[in-house]
Enzyme design. Structure first.
Site, PDB file in Angstrom:
ATOM      1  CB  CYS A  35     -53.109  -8.318 -24.622  1.00 43.21           C
ATOM      2  SG  CYS A  35     -52.967  -7.416 -26.296  1.00 43.21           S
TER       3      CYS A  35
ATOM      4  CB  CYS B 217     -57.095 -10.046 -30.488  1.00 44.92           C
ATOM      5  SG  CYS B 217     -56.262 -11.703 -30.540  1.00 44.92           S
TER       6      CYS B 217
ATOM      7  CG  ASN C  36     -45.309  -1.374 -23.432  1.00 49.22           C
ATOM      8  OD1 ASN C  36     -44.271  -0.858 -23.174  1.00 49.22           O
ATOM      9  ND2 ASN C  36     -45.097  -2.335 -24.302  1.00 49.22           N
TER      10      ASN C  36
ATOM     11  CD  GLU D 226     -54.699   1.626 -32.683  1.00 51.25           C
ATOM     12  OE1 GLU D 226     -54.953   2.667 -32.212  1.00 51.25           O
ATOM     13  OE2 GLU D 226     -54.282   0.876 -31.903  1.00 51.25           O
TER      14      GLU D 226
ATOM     15  CB  CYS E  57     -45.924  -4.867 -27.018  1.00 52.84           C
ATOM     16  SG  CYS E  57     -44.128  -4.771 -27.959  1.00 52.84           S
TER      17      CYS E  57
ATOM     18  CB  CYS F 218     -53.541 -12.250 -23.693  1.00 48.65           C
ATOM     19  SG  CYS F 218     -53.193 -13.751 -24.889  1.00 48.65           S
TER      20      CYS F 218
ATOM     21  CG  HIS G 159     -46.543 -13.667 -22.356  1.00 46.39           C
ATOM     22  ND1 HIS G 159     -45.463 -13.060 -22.734  1.00 46.39           N
ATOM     23  CD2 HIS G 159     -47.274 -13.406 -23.123  1.00 46.39           C
ATOM     24  CE1 HIS G 159     -45.482 -12.230 -23.845  1.00 46.39           C
ATOM     25  NE2 HIS G 159     -46.820 -12.447 -24.099  1.00 46.39           N
TER      26      HIS G 159
ATOM     27  CB  CYS H   5     -45.842  -3.209 -35.427  1.00 51.11           C
ATOM     28  SG  CYS H   5     -46.703  -4.120 -34.430  1.00 51.11           S
TER      29      CYS H   5
END
Ligand code: SAH
Length: 331
Positions: free
Chosen positions: A111, A104, A279, A83, A321, A108, A203, A97
């Site tokens: 995410c 990935c 988010n 995306e 994000c 994390c 973070h 972006c």
């Protein structure tokens, strides 16, 4: 467009080497067809239209958020989904972006991309084709490698793409690469390639919590990551953007703001903190309240650390994000 296929096709036809650059310049200015490329001979335009698709990615779907953010679902020739997002701001900023990988390999906990199956590194052409997808409909001027994937695990392709982004109208100083803190990549970015901006996903202000949230911290702990960022800052003379996700009851207490301030206070103005409202994903965290975010920010500022709160964009279409994950591909 697939640069290698283009080069090969031009070479097979015995075309002079400047043709590839001519084609690229048209593409970078948003050409939608070879027909538009009027400084190429008509026969060559027809041959390229047959043999070299204008994009190495196929377009599958697009969604538009109420704030004007647009997300495209694209697929590589071997079926890998990815995306890319275009964010439109009132001041005229048009920020892309970009994804550096399909999925990935890191995990994390907060995410969504990390939950999707990892596909592979994207090529430079596949990265640029995300940008060209949007460039064909409007002018763009910023780019962040904050889409799917860890750009520093695919740095050759990312750097190659960064060489060409200026042709699309995106200055190198308006291009940022974001990392979980992959030290070998940060070291290379300090010396190699164009002087793009660096963002670090931090973070948590201490190792135990950071390792819980981001397992990669076991491999590259905080002190070493921050030392690499200081070296990058000394070499590139730009501030490092520190991204700090605000998770309620996890990393948003005032003591944690003080600890973060300690970490990034020196050298003065080498770091700038960007607080990111969480988010929603399927991970089950709660985002911090607006009050907690503001208090965190004031604490940082009271210690001389510059801090801003990131504007959330595209949340209603899962384009914000940490929300990029192709649902079909996750299954
Ligand atoms: N792998 C790189 C590039 C991705 S950038 C990196 O991690 O830096 C994506 C940014 O969004 C990172 O800062 C990431 O930590 C953050 N993010 C991930 N999940 C999120 C979520 N649910 N809400 C807000 N930000 C999130």
């Amino acid at each position: 467009m697939d640069q290698e296929l283009l080069d090969r096709t031009l070479a097979e036809r015995g075309e002079p080497s400047f043709r590839a650059l001519q084609v690229w310049k048209w593409a970078a200015r948003g050409a939608r067809t070879y027909e538009e490329m009027t400084n190429l001979p008509a026969a060559l335009r027809a041959a390229l239209a047959r043999e070299v698709p204008l994009s190495s990615l196929s377009f599958e779907d697009e969604s538009l958020a109420s704030d004007g953010t647009q997300k495209a679902l694209l697929r590589t020739h071997d079926g890998r989904p990815l995306e890319a997002v275009l964010m439109r701001y009132r001041d005229g900023r048009r920020s892309l972006c970009l994804s550096s990988q399909s999925g990935c390999p890191l995990s994390c906990t907060f995410c969504a991309t990390g939950r999707m199956k990892f596909g592979r590194n994207l090529t430079a052409s596949e990265i640029l084709d995300q940008a060209l997808h949007f460039r064909r409909s409007e002018a763009v001027n910023h780019a962040v490698f904050m889409g799917m994937g860890e750009p520093l695990l695919n740095l050759d392709a990312v750097l190659e793409a960064c060489e060409r982004l200026p042709d699309l109208g995106i200055a190198t100083s308006n291009t940022a690469v974001s990392t979980v803190g992959w030290i070998p990549g940060i070291e290379r970015l300090a010396r190699e390639g164009r002087p793009v901006r660096l963002a670090l996903s931090l973070h948590a202000p201490e190792d135990a919590l950071r390792s819980e949230l981001m397992p990669v911290n076991e491999r590259y702990p905080l002190d070493e990551v921050l030392a690499a960022c200081r070296d990058w800052h000394a070499a590139r003379r730009r501030e490092v953007f520190v991204e700090y996700l605000m998770l309620e009851g996890v990393n948003d207490r005032v003591e944690q703001a003080l600890a973060l301030a300690e970490l990034v206070r020196e050298p003065r103005n080498a770091f700038k903190v960007n607080l990111i409202p969480y988010n929603p994903t399927e991970a089950g965290f709660e985002g911090s309240s607006r009050g907690a975010i503001d208090a965190f920010r004031s604490t940082l500022e009271s210690r001389g650390v510059r801090a801003t709160v990131r504007l959330t964009r595209g949340r209603d279409i899962d384009a914000a994000c940490g929300q990029l994950a192709v649902r079909a591909a996750a299954a």
